[in-house]
Design a protein around this motif. Structure first.
Motif, PDB file in Angstrom:
ATOM      1  N   ALA A  64      -0.409   4.295 -14.151  1.00  0.00           N
ATOM      2  CA  ALA A  64       0.220   3.015 -13.831  1.00  0.00           C
ATOM      3  C   ALA A  64       0.889   3.079 -12.459  1.00  0.00           C
ATOM      4  CB  ALA A  64       1.242   2.647 -14.911  1.00  0.00           C
ATOM      5  N   ALA A  65       1.502   4.223 -12.157  1.00  0.00           N
ATOM      6  CA  ALA A  65       2.112   4.406 -10.837  1.00  0.00           C
ATOM      7  C   ALA A  65       1.058   4.351  -9.738  1.00  0.00           C
ATOM      8  CB  ALA A  65       2.857   5.732 -10.794  1.00  0.00           C
ATOM      9  N   VAL A  66      -0.071   4.984  -9.984  1.00  0.00           N
ATOM     10  CA  VAL A  66      -1.173   4.968  -9.014  1.00  0.00           C
ATOM     11  C   VAL A  66      -1.591   3.532  -8.699  1.00  0.00           C
ATOM     12  CG1 VAL A  66      -3.645   5.437  -8.795  1.00  0.00           C
ATOM     13  CG2 VAL A  66      -2.098   7.263  -9.480  1.00  0.00           C
ATOM     14  N   ALA A  67      -1.776   2.729  -9.738  1.00  0.00           N
ATOM     15  CA  ALA A  67      -2.211   1.346  -9.523  1.00  0.00           C
ATOM     16  C   ALA A  67      -1.110   0.513  -8.865  1.00  0.00           C
ATOM     17  CB  ALA A  67      -2.621   0.728 -10.859  1.00  0.00           C
ATOM     18  N   ALA A  68       0.126   0.671  -9.344  1.00  0.00           N
ATOM     19  CA  ALA A  68       1.220  -0.145  -8.816  1.00  0.00           C
ATOM     20  C   ALA A  68       1.470   0.138  -7.337  1.00  0.00           C
ATOM     21  CB  ALA A  68       2.491   0.095  -9.630  1.00  0.00           C
ATOM     22  N   VAL A  69       1.453   1.405  -6.947  1.00  0.00           N
ATOM     23  CA  VAL A  69       1.684   1.765  -5.551  1.00  0.00           C
ATOM     24  C   VAL A  69       0.441   1.505  -4.710  1.00  0.00           C
ATOM     25  CG1 VAL A  69       2.178   3.681  -3.978  1.00  0.00           C
ATOM     26  CG2 VAL A  69       3.458   3.463  -6.109  1.00  0.00           C
ATOM     27  N   PHE A  71      -2.257  -0.542  -5.108  1.00  0.00           N
ATOM     28  CA  PHE A  71      -2.620  -1.942  -4.860  1.00  0.00           C
ATOM     29  C   PHE A  71      -1.558  -2.638  -4.007  1.00  0.00           C
ATOM     30  CE2 PHE A  71      -5.616  -0.889  -8.059  1.00  0.00           C
ATOM     31  CZ  PHE A  71      -6.665  -1.799  -7.948  1.00  0.00           C
ATOM     32  N   ALA A  72      -0.305  -2.165  -4.088  1.00  0.00           N
ATOM     33  CA  ALA A  72       0.723  -2.719  -3.208  1.00  0.00           C
ATOM     34  C   ALA A  72       0.489  -2.311  -1.752  1.00  0.00           C
ATOM     35  CB  ALA A  72       2.107  -2.248  -3.668  1.00  0.00           C
ATOM     36  N   LEU A  73      -0.194  -1.177  -1.557  1.00  0.00           N
ATOM     37  CA  LEU A  73      -0.493  -0.706  -0.201  1.00  0.00           C
ATOM     38  C   LEU A  73      -1.538  -1.558   0.515  1.00  0.00           C
ATOM     39  CD1 LEU A  73      -0.676   3.201  -0.518  1.00  0.00           C
ATOM     40  CD2 LEU A  73       0.804   1.918   1.028  1.00  0.00           C
ATOM     41  N   LEU A  74      -2.381  -2.247  -0.233  1.00  0.00           N
ATOM     42  CA  LEU A  74      -3.528  -2.935   0.373  1.00  0.00           C
ATOM     43  C   LEU A  74      -3.122  -3.907   1.480  1.00  0.00           C
ATOM     44  CD1 LEU A  74      -6.584  -3.053   0.233  1.00  0.00           C
ATOM     45  CD2 LEU A  74      -6.400  -4.895  -1.445  1.00  0.00           C
ATOM     46  N   PRO A  75      -2.119  -4.775   1.302  1.00  0.00           N
ATOM     47  CA  PRO A  75      -1.726  -5.662   2.412  1.00  0.00           C
ATOM     48  C   PRO A  75      -1.237  -4.896   3.638  1.00  0.00           C
ATOM     49  CG  PRO A  75      -0.823  -6.458   0.335  1.00  0.00           C
ATOM     50  CD  PRO A  75      -1.364  -5.081   0.073  1.00  0.00           C
ATOM     51  N   VAL A 212      -0.345  10.024  -5.369  1.00  0.00           N
ATOM     52  CA  VAL A 212      -0.327   8.640  -5.855  1.00  0.00           C
ATOM     53  C   VAL A 212      -0.787   7.669  -4.767  1.00  0.00           C
ATOM     54  CG1 VAL A 212       1.209   6.763  -6.564  1.00  0.00           C
ATOM     55  CG2 VAL A 212       1.369   8.980  -7.679  1.00  0.00           C
ATOM     56  N   ALA A 213      -0.279   7.838  -3.551  1.00  0.00           N
ATOM     57  CA  ALA A 213      -0.678   6.950  -2.456  1.00  0.00           C
ATOM     58  C   ALA A 213      -2.162   7.077  -2.154  1.00  0.00           C
ATOM     59  CB  ALA A 213       0.153   7.255  -1.214  1.00  0.00           C
ATOM     60  N   TRP A 214      -2.656   8.277  -2.131  1.00  0.00           N
ATOM     61  CA  TRP A 214      -4.071   8.551  -1.846  1.00  0.00           C
ATOM     62  C   TRP A 214      -4.962   7.959  -2.938  1.00  0.00           C
ATOM     63  CZ3 TRP A 214      -6.035  14.196  -2.795  1.00  0.00           C
ATOM     64  CH2 TRP A 214      -7.413  14.257  -2.605  1.00  0.00           C
ATOM     65  N   THR A 215      -4.693   8.298  -4.187  1.00  0.00           N
ATOM     66  CA  THR A 215      -5.535   7.823  -5.284  1.00  0.00           C
ATOM     67  C   THR A 215      -5.430   6.316  -5.446  1.00  0.00           C
ATOM     68  OG1 THR A 215      -5.065   9.917  -6.396  1.00  0.00           O
ATOM     69  CG2 THR A 215      -6.132   8.195  -7.694  1.00  0.00           C
ATOM     70  N   GLY A 216      -4.207   5.794  -5.411  1.00  0.00           N
ATOM     71  CA  GLY A 216      -4.020   4.358  -5.595  1.00  0.00           C
ATOM     72  C   GLY A 216      -4.630   3.542  -4.484  1.00  0.00           C
ATOM     73  N   GLY A 217      -4.472   4.005  -3.241  1.00  0.00           N
ATOM     74  CA  GLY A 217      -5.071   3.285  -2.125  1.00  0.00           C
ATOM     75  C   GLY A 217      -6.586   3.230  -2.226  1.00  0.00           C
ATOM     76  N   LEU A 236     -10.444   0.491   5.542  1.00  0.00           N
ATOM     77  CA  LEU A 236     -10.919   1.846   5.272  1.00  0.00           C
ATOM     78  C   LEU A 236     -10.590   2.833   6.389  1.00  0.00           C
ATOM     79  CD1 LEU A 236     -12.297   3.567   3.154  1.00  0.00           C
ATOM     80  CD2 LEU A 236     -14.504   3.091   4.261  1.00  0.00           C
ATOM     81  N   PRO A 237     -10.761   2.489   7.674  1.00  0.00           N
ATOM     82  CA  PRO A 237     -10.372   3.456   8.718  1.00  0.00           C
ATOM     83  C   PRO A 237      -8.887   3.812   8.658  1.00  0.00           C
ATOM     84  CG  PRO A 237     -11.770   1.745   9.635  1.00  0.00           C
ATOM     85  CD  PRO A 237     -11.409   1.295   8.249  1.00  0.00           C
ATOM     86  N   ARG A 238      -8.038   2.834   8.387  1.00  0.00           N
ATOM     87  CA  ARG A 238      -6.597   3.108   8.292  1.00  0.00           C
ATOM     88  C   ARG A 238      -6.295   3.958   7.066  1.00  0.00           C
ATOM     89  NH1 ARG A 238      -4.447  -3.053   9.693  1.00  0.00           N
ATOM     90  NH2 ARG A 238      -5.148  -3.060  11.867  1.00  0.00           N
ATOM     91  N   PHE A 239      -6.960   3.640   5.969  1.00  0.00           N
ATOM     92  CA  PHE A 239      -6.737   4.434   4.766  1.00  0.00           C
ATOM     93  C   PHE A 239      -7.254   5.854   4.955  1.00  0.00           C
ATOM     94  CE2 PHE A 239      -8.453   6.194   0.804  1.00  0.00           C
ATOM     95  CZ  PHE A 239      -7.265   6.326   0.095  1.00  0.00           C
ATOM     96  N   SER A 240      -8.342   6.010   5.681  1.00  0.00           N
ATOM     97  CA  SER A 240      -8.903   7.340   5.908  1.00  0.00           C
ATOM     98  C   SER A 240      -7.886   8.244   6.607  1.00  0.00           C
ATOM     99  CB  SER A 240     -10.182   7.231   6.740  1.00  0.00           C
ATOM    100  OG  SER A 240     -10.751   8.502   6.948  1.00  0.00           O
ATOM    101  N   GLN A 241      -7.157   7.696   7.575  1.00  0.00           N
ATOM    102  CA  GLN A 241      -6.122   8.483   8.259  1.00  0.00           C
ATOM    103  C   GLN A 241      -4.997   8.843   7.291  1.00  0.00           C
ATOM    104  OE1 GLN A 241      -4.918   6.068  11.575  1.00  0.00           O
ATOM    105  NE2 GLN A 241      -6.836   6.341  12.690  1.00  0.00           N
ATOM    106  N   LEU A 242      -4.576   7.857   6.480  1.00  0.00           N
ATOM    107  CA  LEU A 242      -3.526   8.113   5.490  1.00  0.00           C
ATOM    108  C   LEU A 242      -3.988   9.144   4.465  1.00  0.00           C
ATOM    109  CD1 LEU A 242      -0.813   7.404   4.099  1.00  0.00           C
ATOM    110  CD2 LEU A 242      -2.052   5.576   2.882  1.00  0.00           C
ATOM    111  N   ALA A 243      -5.238   9.019   4.005  1.00  0.00           N
ATOM    112  CA  ALA A 243      -5.760   9.928   2.985  1.00  0.00           C
ATOM    113  C   ALA A 243      -5.845  11.356   3.499  1.00  0.00           C
ATOM    114  CB  ALA A 243      -7.139   9.454   2.521  1.00  0.00           C
ATOM    115  N   THR A 244      -6.178  11.530   4.771  1.00  0.00           N
ATOM    116  CA  THR A 244      -6.260  12.878   5.346  1.00  0.00           C
ATOM    117  C   THR A 244      -4.895  13.559   5.291  1.00  0.00           C
ATOM    118  OG1 THR A 244      -8.055  12.202   6.820  1.00  0.00           O
ATOM    119  CG2 THR A 244      -6.843  14.199   7.399  1.00  0.00           C
ATOM    120  N   VAL A 245      -3.851  12.829   5.678  1.00  0.00           N
ATOM    121  CA  VAL A 245      -2.492  13.383   5.630  1.00  0.00           C
ATOM    122  C   VAL A 245      -2.099  13.674   4.182  1.00  0.00           C
ATOM    123  CG1 VAL A 245      -0.068  12.916   6.116  1.00  0.00           C
ATOM    124  CG2 VAL A 245      -1.824  12.214   7.754  1.00  0.00           C
ATOM    125  N   CYS A 246      -2.367  12.711   3.288  1.00  0.00           N
ATOM    126  CA  CYS A 246      -2.004  12.886   1.879  1.00  0.00           C
ATOM    127  C   CYS A 246      -2.725  14.079   1.257  1.00  0.00           C
ATOM    128  CB  CYS A 246      -2.328  11.613   1.091  1.00  0.00           C
ATOM    129  SG  CYS A 246      -1.229  10.224   1.437  1.00  0.00           S
TER     130      CYS A 246
END
Length: 343
Positions: A64-69, A71-75, A212-217, A236-246
């Protein structure tokens, strides 16, 4: 619309969520099978409902934390300059945040009841309000679960307000509330028993926030943005940078925390107990899952991302479903790992 057509439109959207939930439940059951132990004479054993219910409730909290965080990251990943056609995507994302945050709060309260029962009513008899109050007053984990439930409810209220007011409710505030809700529980587990408790708790919290941020995003992008090529090419390019750090933070902190438990416990040795104890086996299984996920993430970034930016069709969803399923399995292992003694 025919049943076949409904299934065709429904599975691609919710398939990733089904994969991660199913994998998490499988991970819990596998981990429970690895950690089952014979009853100890003279000690009251918790009922099966409590022993199985607790890790399932913890896995529900995590998912639930994964989804809540996430999906909130998408905007935030999309930024302010997004096409008007993407607005319905953000509306659906807020709906998921509301539902997930409410599930998060319910799962935290269910965990509170189960943990109270484990301490005061291990035979499975009903837990009273007095039991719950006593548990919260005397056990740090009880207070932590109440705080988690409170932050989750506030996040649901903020996301609900955002459905009416849009970006007048800052998306950073909704994400931040979810991230704060992740922090109380890590400080009530194995890390508090370490000689270097402050350092290990910080590492554990960084580990959980990054995972959580990586999986949820990733889940949010695959479920809501994958069909919208213009939006996908932006997020996706922005998330890719975030996912690499995570990913780097998750692997480093996970390995360090796991090794610290072995180094500081005089009753075990890193070798061979890393592979012969239930705790060590679960730690190795979780690490292997993260390594495979890292490989899939690398392929997505270096092979699939360039085609996504060019608005070309890719196998992104297929790779993401496998990645999310493996992460769900890791969450299932982690739900039991946090309750497994290192002996």
């Amino acid at each position: 619309m025919s049943r076949t057509a409904i299934a065709t439109s429904w599975l691609p959207r919710f398939g990733p969520l089904i994969a991660i939930v199913t994998a998490a439940l499988s991970g819990v059951l596998i981990a429970l099978a690895l950690t089952v132990s014979a009853p100890v004479s003279g000690i009251t054993q918790a009922s099966t409902a409590i022993r199985v219910g607790l890790p399932i409730a913890r896995a529900a909290i995590d998912l639930a934390a994964v989804a809540a965080v996430g999906f909130a990251l998408l905007p935030l990943l999309a930024g302010e300059r997004t096409p008007a056609s993407a607005r319905p995507v953000f509306a659906r994302a807020r709906t998921v945040v509301i539902a997930s945050a409410l599930v998060w709060a319910v799962a935290a309260l269910a965990s509170l009841v189960l943990q109270t029962a484990e301490l005061y009513r291990p035979d499975g008899t009903a837990v009273s309000f007095t039991d719950l109050r006593s548990y919260v007053d005397t056990v740090a984990g009880g207070k932590a679960l109440l705080i988690v439930a409170g932050f989750a409810l506030v996040q649901a209220l903020l996301a609900g307000a955002a459905t009416r007011l849009g970006r007048k409710v800052p998306p950073e505030l909704i994400v931040g509330c979810g991230l704060f809700a992740l922090l109380p529980l890590p400080v009530t587990g194995h890390a508090t028993m370490s000689h270097f408790a402050e350092h290990t708790m910080v590492l554990l919290e960084l580990h959980i926030v990054s995972v959580v941020a990586w999986t949820g995003g990733l889940a949010a992008i695959v479920v809501l943005a994958a069909r919208h090529r213009a939006l996908l090419a932006t997020v996706l390019p922005r998330f890719s940078q975030l996912a690499t750090v995570c990913l780097a933070v998750a692997v480093a902190t996970g390995v360090l925390n796991g090794l610290a438990q072995f180094i500081e416990n005089p009753l075990v040795r890193l070798w061979p107990d890393l592979f012969t104890t239930p705790y060590g086996q679960l730690l190795v299984a979780k690490t292997v899952a993260l390594a495979v996920i890292a490989g899939l993430g690398g392929y997505t970034r270096w092979k699939l991302l360039p085609n996504v930016i060019r608005h070309r069709r890719t196998a992104l969803v297929s790779f993401a479903v496998v990645e999310l399923a493996l992460m769900g399995l890791a969450f299932g292992f982690a739900a039991v790992l946090g309750r497994t003694p290192l002996t």
